[in-house]
Structure formats: C-alpha cells, structure tokens
Design a protein around this motif. Structure first.
Motif, PDB file in Angstrom:
ATOM      1  N   ALA A   1       0.845  -1.204   0.000  1.00 35.57           N
ATOM      2  CA  ALA A   1       0.000   0.000   0.000  1.00 35.57           C
ATOM      3  C   ALA A   1       0.876   1.247   0.000  1.00 35.57           C
ATOM      4  O   ALA A   1       0.601   2.225  -0.699  1.00 35.57           O
ATOM      5  CB  ALA A   1      -0.925  -0.005   1.203  1.00 35.57           C
ATOM      6  N   ASP A   2       1.975   1.191   0.731  1.00 32.67           N
ATOM      7  CA  ASP A   2       2.914   2.315   0.803  1.00 32.67           C
ATOM      8  C   ASP A   2       3.577   2.558  -0.550  1.00 32.67           C
ATOM      9  O   ASP A   2       3.887   3.690  -0.910  1.00 32.67           O
ATOM     10  CB  ASP A   2       3.969   2.024   1.881  1.00 32.67           C
ATOM     11  N   ALA A   3       3.771   1.479  -1.314  1.00 39.79           N
ATOM     12  CA  ALA A   3       4.391   1.611  -2.638  1.00 39.79           C
ATOM     13  C   ALA A   3       3.420   2.176  -3.664  1.00 39.79           C
ATOM     14  O   ALA A   3       3.800   2.437  -4.800  1.00 39.79           O
ATOM     15  CB  ALA A   3       4.914   0.262  -3.103  1.00 39.79           C
ATOM     16  N   GLY A   4       2.166   2.342  -3.281  1.00 44.20           N
ATOM     17  CA  GLY A   4       1.183   2.931  -4.193  1.00 44.20           C
ATOM     18  C   GLY A   4       0.742   1.987  -5.292  1.00 44.20           C
ATOM     19  O   GLY A   4       0.463   2.406  -6.404  1.00 44.20           O
TER      20      GLY A   4
ATOM     21  N   LYS B   1      -4.130  -0.033   9.246  1.00 41.62           N
ATOM     22  CA  LYS B   1      -4.718   1.185   8.705  1.00 41.62           C
ATOM     23  C   LYS B   1      -4.192   2.408   9.464  1.00 41.62           C
ATOM     24  O   LYS B   1      -3.832   3.410   8.859  1.00 41.62           O
ATOM     25  CB  LYS B   1      -6.239   1.098   8.828  1.00 41.62           C
TER      26      LYS B   1
ATOM     27  N   LEU C   1      -0.662   3.284   8.361  1.00 39.18           N
ATOM     28  CA  LEU C   1      -0.621   3.975   7.070  1.00 39.18           C
ATOM     29  C   LEU C   1      -1.103   5.415   7.217  1.00 39.18           C
ATOM     30  O   LEU C   1      -0.503   6.344   6.669  1.00 39.18           O
ATOM     31  CB  LEU C   1      -1.488   3.234   6.052  1.00 39.18           C
ATOM     32  N   MET C   2      -2.191   5.583   7.933  1.00 41.91           N
ATOM     33  CA  MET C   2      -2.738   6.929   8.140  1.00 41.91           C
ATOM     34  C   MET C   2      -1.711   7.819   8.832  1.00 41.91           C
ATOM     35  O   MET C   2      -1.523   8.973   8.475  1.00 41.91           O
ATOM     36  CB  MET C   2      -3.999   6.846   9.018  1.00 41.91           C
TER      37      MET C   2
ATOM     38  N   LYS D   1       1.504   7.644   8.727  1.00 44.29           N
ATOM     39  CA  LYS D   1       2.590   8.097   7.865  1.00 44.29           C
ATOM     40  C   LYS D   1       2.134   9.196   6.909  1.00 44.29           C
ATOM     41  O   LYS D   1       2.832  10.165   6.698  1.00 44.29           O
ATOM     42  CB  LYS D   1       3.173   6.942   7.049  1.00 44.29           C
ATOM     43  N   TYR D   2       0.964   9.006   6.317  1.00 44.35           N
ATOM     44  CA  TYR D   2       0.579   9.935   5.253  1.00 44.35           C
ATOM     45  C   TYR D   2      -0.183  11.152   5.734  1.00 44.35           C
ATOM     46  O   TYR D   2      -0.136  12.203   5.110  1.00 44.35           O
ATOM     47  CB  TYR D   2      -0.226   9.197   4.178  1.00 44.35           C
ATOM     48  N   PHE D   3      -0.933  11.011   6.809  1.00 44.47           N
ATOM     49  CA  PHE D   3      -1.763  12.141   7.212  1.00 44.47           C
ATOM     50  C   PHE D   3      -1.467  12.607   8.629  1.00 44.47           C
ATOM     51  O   PHE D   3      -2.187  13.414   9.179  1.00 44.47           O
ATOM     52  CB  PHE D   3      -3.247  11.770   7.087  1.00 44.47           C
TER      53      PHE D   3
ATOM     54  N   GLU E   1      -4.046  13.518  11.848  1.00 45.81           N
ATOM     55  CA  GLU E   1      -5.395  13.841  11.376  1.00 45.81           C
ATOM     56  C   GLU E   1      -6.078  12.580  10.882  1.00 45.81           C
ATOM     57  O   GLU E   1      -5.481  11.783  10.168  1.00 45.81           O
ATOM     58  CB  GLU E   1      -5.320  14.814  10.201  1.00 45.81           C
TER      59      GLU E   1
ATOM     60  N   TYR F   1      -9.681  11.196   3.588  1.00 42.59           N
ATOM     61  CA  TYR F   1      -8.470  10.389   3.493  1.00 42.59           C
ATOM     62  C   TYR F   1      -8.860   8.924   3.365  1.00 42.59           C
ATOM     63  O   TYR F   1      -9.726   8.448   4.085  1.00 42.59           O
ATOM     64  CB  TYR F   1      -7.625  10.532   4.756  1.00 42.59           C
TER      65      TYR F   1
ATOM     66  N   VAL G   1      -7.374   4.692   2.529  1.00 39.12           N
ATOM     67  CA  VAL G   1      -6.331   3.697   2.255  1.00 39.12           C
ATOM     68  C   VAL G   1      -6.979   2.646   1.353  1.00 39.12           C
ATOM     69  O   VAL G   1      -8.199   2.620   1.232  1.00 39.12           O
ATOM     70  CB  VAL G   1      -5.781   3.066   3.560  1.00 39.12           C
ATOM     71  N   PRO G   2      -6.187   1.781   0.704  1.00 40.57           N
ATOM     72  CA  PRO G   2      -6.795   0.793  -0.187  1.00 40.57           C
ATOM     73  C   PRO G   2      -7.888  -0.020   0.514  1.00 40.57           C
ATOM     74  O   PRO G   2      -7.710  -0.446   1.655  1.00 40.57           O
ATOM     75  CB  PRO G   2      -5.628  -0.099  -0.584  1.00 40.57           C
TER      76      PRO G   2
ATOM     77  N   ARG H   1      -5.857   3.107  -3.652  1.00 35.17           N
ATOM     78  CA  ARG H   1      -4.576   3.716  -3.278  1.00 35.17           C
ATOM     79  C   ARG H   1      -4.713   4.480  -1.965  1.00 35.17           C
ATOM     80  O   ARG H   1      -5.829   4.773  -1.525  1.00 35.17           O
ATOM     81  CB  ARG H   1      -4.147   4.722  -4.364  1.00 35.17           C
ATOM     82  N   ILE H   2      -3.577   4.832  -1.389  1.00 32.75           N
ATOM     83  CA  ILE H   2      -3.589   5.752  -0.254  1.00 32.75           C
ATOM     84  C   ILE H   2      -3.683   7.149  -0.840  1.00 32.75           C
ATOM     85  O   ILE H   2      -2.936   7.482  -1.747  1.00 32.75           O
ATOM     86  CB  ILE H   2      -2.277   5.681   0.550  1.00 32.75           C
TER      87      ILE H   2
ATOM     88  N   SER I   1       1.325   8.207  -3.079  1.00 33.98           N
ATOM     89  CA  SER I   1       2.556   7.442  -3.262  1.00 33.98           C
ATOM     90  C   SER I   1       2.454   6.663  -4.558  1.00 33.98           C
ATOM     91  O   SER I   1       1.367   6.517  -5.110  1.00 33.98           O
ATOM     92  CB  SER I   1       2.753   6.482  -2.095  1.00 33.98           C
ATOM     93  N   GLY I   2       3.584   6.176  -5.007  1.00 29.42           N
ATOM     94  CA  GLY I   2       3.561   5.335  -6.206  1.00 29.42           C
ATOM     95  C   GLY I   2       4.574   5.761  -7.233  1.00 29.42           C
ATOM     96  O   GLY I   2       5.041   6.892  -7.222  1.00 29.42           O
TER      97      GLY I   2
ATOM     98  N   PRO J   1      -2.507  17.939   3.366  1.00 32.73           N
ATOM     99  CA  PRO J   1      -2.407  17.170   2.114  1.00 32.73           C
ATOM    100  C   PRO J   1      -3.473  17.547   1.108  1.00 32.73           C
ATOM    101  O   PRO J   1      -3.341  17.298  -0.073  1.00 32.73           O
ATOM    102  CB  PRO J   1      -2.581  15.728   2.575  1.00 32.73           C
TER     103      PRO J   1
END
Lengths: 246, 272
Positions: A146-149, A228, A231-232, A234-236, A239, B8, B10-11, B37-38, B54-55, B238
C-alpha cells in the motif's frame, strides 16, 4: 504433535500472560527503507520483520514478463540471527514454501492487470522470529504494498489461531506453536470479507475448526485496524478526518 | 459551485456508496466505490477519484516527460522515462516522413545519454509509450542540473496555477523544467541559485504533505512576503495536493448540465 506441559493455567492465562482471545502487541512503522518504493517494519510480539516492495518495475529476465498482467515475486527469508541457534542463510524448504503461500495470499488483493509486462518484488526479512512469522510477514508486506502505491482491492490482514490444551486460542506464539496441538494461520481481506490463506497444522474437529477460523478472522480484523492506523499515521499524521476547506 | 466531498482513504476503504462514476484509482464493488490507493478521495458530481500520495510513475497519454536516450535501433530511439516501461521515439518524428535509415544519421540529432523533453502520444496496456518532440518547447535538453523526485509530488511542486515553481524560479533566478515523470532539470546562471533551487525542490518533495509549505519555501529562499503580516496563511494540509491537481474544476462547474447528461448516458449504458 504431543503436548507435554500446561500451556494455559487455571486462571486462563497463557505462557506469556495473555488470555485465549488476546493478540500479542503489534507495532507497525511505514516507510523505513528509503531505497524501496514501499516498506514497513512490524513488531508482532517478539517477531521483528521488515518488508520492502519494489515496483512496478521491469522484469528481468524479460521472457518472464506476462503480456496481460504483472508478475508478483515474493521472498520470505529468515536472517541467520533470527533464531536462537544459527539459521543457515540459504533458502530452506520451509522458506520457499512460505514465499509461495505469501505470494498467493497477497495476489487476490492486488490489481495486477493494471501493470502488464511489469513485476512487483516483495521482500520479507525476518530479523527475529517468535512463531507466526508468516502472518506477521503478510501483514507487513501488505502495508508495504500500500505504501508503494500499488493498486489494491483491499489490504490483506493475517493472524493465526490454534489449539492449546484443547482450547482454541488466538495468535499462537512460538512455544504454543511447538507444544500445542494445532496451528492455523489465516490471511483475510476485511472489506471484501474473503480469506486468502488458510493453512492448518494439526488435527481439529469440525466445531473446533469453525471456532478457530472465526477467532482468526476476528484477530485479522483487529490487526487490520493497526495496519490502517500505521498507514494513516505516515501519510496524514494525526489527522483522521479531512478538514473541509473554506 | 458543485459540492465535492473529500476524505483520506487507504486501499479497500469505501469512498462512497451509490451510482457514481469511477474516474481514477477507484473500483466498483457491488454498490460501493472503493479506493485502490492511499490518498485523498474526491467525490463530486462528475465522479469519484482518489489522488494518490505514493507510487511510481505510470505513463499517460499527453504527459510531458523528461527522458534519457538509452539506445537506438535503425528506426527509433529507446528512452528511459523513469517508469517500468521504456518509451520509444520514432526517427520519423525527428527527420520527417521521408526518413531513411541508410541516408540519415540518427546520431546527428540525438545520441545515447542525451536528455529530451517529450510528450507521450500513445500508450496503452498492449504497447510501450511512444513519444514525440514535435511541439513547442520540446526536444533536446541543452544543460542543467538533473534531479529526480517522486511523480506524485509533481503537482505539489508546480503548485496552484504554477505558484510554487514560480516562487522558486523567481527567488533563485533559475529556469526549472519539470516532467510529469518526476524528472526535474534546473538551469541558472548563478551556481548558488541553482543549488538553492535544488534545495527548495527537495524540501517540497520531502514535506509535500505538510501544511504551510509555500511560506516555508519562501523563508528558505529569503523571499520577502509583504502579505505575511496581514494575511493568516491558509492551512495547507495534504488536501492542497488535491487542490493542485484539479485545475479544471472551474470549467467543470460551468458544464455541470452536460456532465449530468453524460452520467445519465453512462447509467443507461450500464443497464443495457
């Protein structure tokens, strides 16, 4: 498998102090390897595992490429220092098998048709092993994907259940795996409600099997929340809800 | 204005339930649209999409990309466009339709190792991307400092209507060439300016998802901002990345009715 000692005491506590429905402590960190397209580090009880994902990238050798979809390659490997006696770093029969089942458990979640003629490489390196490392590996690999997109239908979550002292317990650890009478790793996609991996080592009655599967799926759902959240985070950041713009 | 809901995801997360049109990075499962995707999900009248965070770069037709010539056959150049697919630039595109491999020397125009700015004219799942250099501002890159950033950060680097990149260019007196594939070439007369621009670009890449980035870039580059004391900077979480890549929204709102008709037709089509 024969049981030699009591693994659950009179108070219902297991060797590491958990009750039969408790998971071990799980901690996931996303994006630990800069060179990889996606990565994750998981601490699943005393398991310590790194997963790294590269791709989609070009296939080498070229003739391995598939014209209509992506090739998924998985490598599960235990470091020589991951166990108490040195493990030979050459891939063992067990590692080759786990690599295969790991690939098959991740494949249904990935939309491989989106990347024809390419490959995705997943590397899972066990730094410290403590029973249930294939489940922990799948959990980490799924977060790394998921992190690799990479396009995914769902995140794959995994957890084992087993039979110890004739009782069905969640998330068996190393001692319970060796001394207990059954171990059943399950990988599961929570949103799609589909099982992608089900192995069973030991003998269970039909009722025990059902109880075991239900318990493992319940565990997977708990693990999914942690995935989940990681992942949240790291990216957000902290929030969880998007603030509406004015 | 049309209403766009953002969140927001996630997959596997359900973006929205109901009969919406899946646009980008989403799939339909039963009655719900789920994210693959995220990123930041946007559901509006025209459909549902997820802006990924990402990707790696996957080519799309009409993208402007910067690529490196890695090889050539007698009829085309092979170009590395920072993707899992290697692109091709046909020699006819450069020499014209009467190109003859026997007469024309391909090395005269481009040789291995050269960088080109090009546009993708054809790409689908059955063939590798095909490039063209026949357009304004396309062709060989003459010089500059090369750096790679993640392709998902490109909209952030450009900023709303090019605001971010203009800030960097003006403050460092450089010219920055950005490919959709995440390859960036910085040109400038002063080496200090170039170095400073590279530092700013790397900062944008690393901190793309953080708030108030434009202000921090300005302070990095020592740009005096007269508005700073008067206006409280808008929170740029974001979601600004999302904002950046929806430049066409103003146009969209004026053609809402047309959109509705199209959606209607799509629905009809699905029923059939």
């Amino acid at each position: 498998m024969t049981q030699t000692k009591n693994l659950i005491d009179e108070e219902g506590k297991r060797t590491d102090g958990r009750t039969i429905d408790d998971l071990r402590e799980i901690k996931i960190t996303v994006g630990v390897i800069r060179n990889a397209d996606g990565s994750a580090f998981i601490e699943f009880g005393r398991n310590k595992i790194i997963a790294a994902v590269y791709g989609p990238r070009e296939v080498h050798p070229k003739h391995m490429a598939l014209p209509d979809r992506c090739v998924l390659k998985c490598r599960y490997h235990m470091s020589p220092f991951s166990t108490d006696t040195r493990k030979n770093p050459a891939p063992s029969r067990r590692e080759v098998e786990i690599s295969k089942v790991m690939r098959e458990s991740l494949e249904p979640a990935l939309i491989l048709e989106d990347y024809p003629r390419a490959t995705i490489d997943v590397f899972v390196e066990v730094l410290q092993a403590d029973g249930g490392s294939r489940c922990a590996g799948i959990v980490a690999a799924s977060v790394a994907l998921a992190d690799a997109g990479i396009n995914m239908r769902d995140i794959v979550s995994a957890c084992a259940a087993g039979k110890v002292d004739d009782r069905i317990v969640l998330d068996v650890n190393d001692t319970e795996d060796k001394e207990g009478s059954a171990d059943m790793p399950v990988a599961y996609m929570p949103h799609l409600d589909q099982v992608t991996l089900l192995q069973l080592d030991g003998i269970l009655t039909r009722d025990q099997f059902n109880e075991s599967l239900d318990k493992a799926i319940m565990g997977c759902k708990k693990v999914y929340e942690i995935q989940k959240q990681a992942l949240m985070q790291k990216y957000f950041g902290n929030e969880t809800e998007l603030k509406e713009e004015q | 204005m049309q209403e766009i809901k953002r969140k927001y995801v996630v997959p596997g997360d359900v973006v929205v339930e109901g009969n919406f049109r899946p646009l980008m990075n989403v799939v339909r499962t039963g009655n719900s649209i789920i994210s693959t995707r995220i990123g930041i999900a946007e559901s509006g009248r025209e459909g549902v999409k997820v802006i990924p965070l990402s990707g790696v770069y996957i080519p799309r037709v009409n993208d402007i990309v910067i690529g490196k010539i890695i090889d050539h056959s007698s009829l085309s150049w092979e170009v590395d466009v920072n993707s899992c697919f290697s692109a091709h630039l046909p020699a006819q595109d450069v020499f014209g339709r009467d190109f003859s491999p026997a007469r024309d020397d391909m090395g005269r125009f481009l040789s291995i190792g050269d960088l080109i700015t090009s546009r993708i004219i054809a790409f689908d799942r059955t063939r590798d991307p095909m490039l063209t250099v026949q357009d304004r501002d396309l062709g060989k890159v003459q010089g500059g400092e090369l750096l790679k950033i993640s392709a998902t950060r490109v909209p952030r680097l450009i900023g709303k209507r090019g605001s971010m990149i203009q800030t960097i260019e003006q403050a460092t007196q450089t010219k920055v060439l950005i490919g959709q594939n995440g390859i960036v070439v910085v040109n400038g007369r002063k080496p200090d300016g170039v170095l400073q621009a590279i530092r700013a670009i790397k900062m944008v890449e690393e901190e793309a998802h953080t708030s108030n980035l434009t202000q921090r870039i300005k302070s990095l580059l020592n740009v005096a901002d007269p508005q700073q004391t008067e206006i409280i900077p808008k929170p740029t979480t974001p979601q600004e990345i999302a904002q950046d890549s929806k430049n066409a929204d103003d146009v969209q709102s004026t053609i809402e009715e047309v959109e509705e008709e199209i959606i209607g037709e799509v629905e009809k089509g699905e029923k059939l």
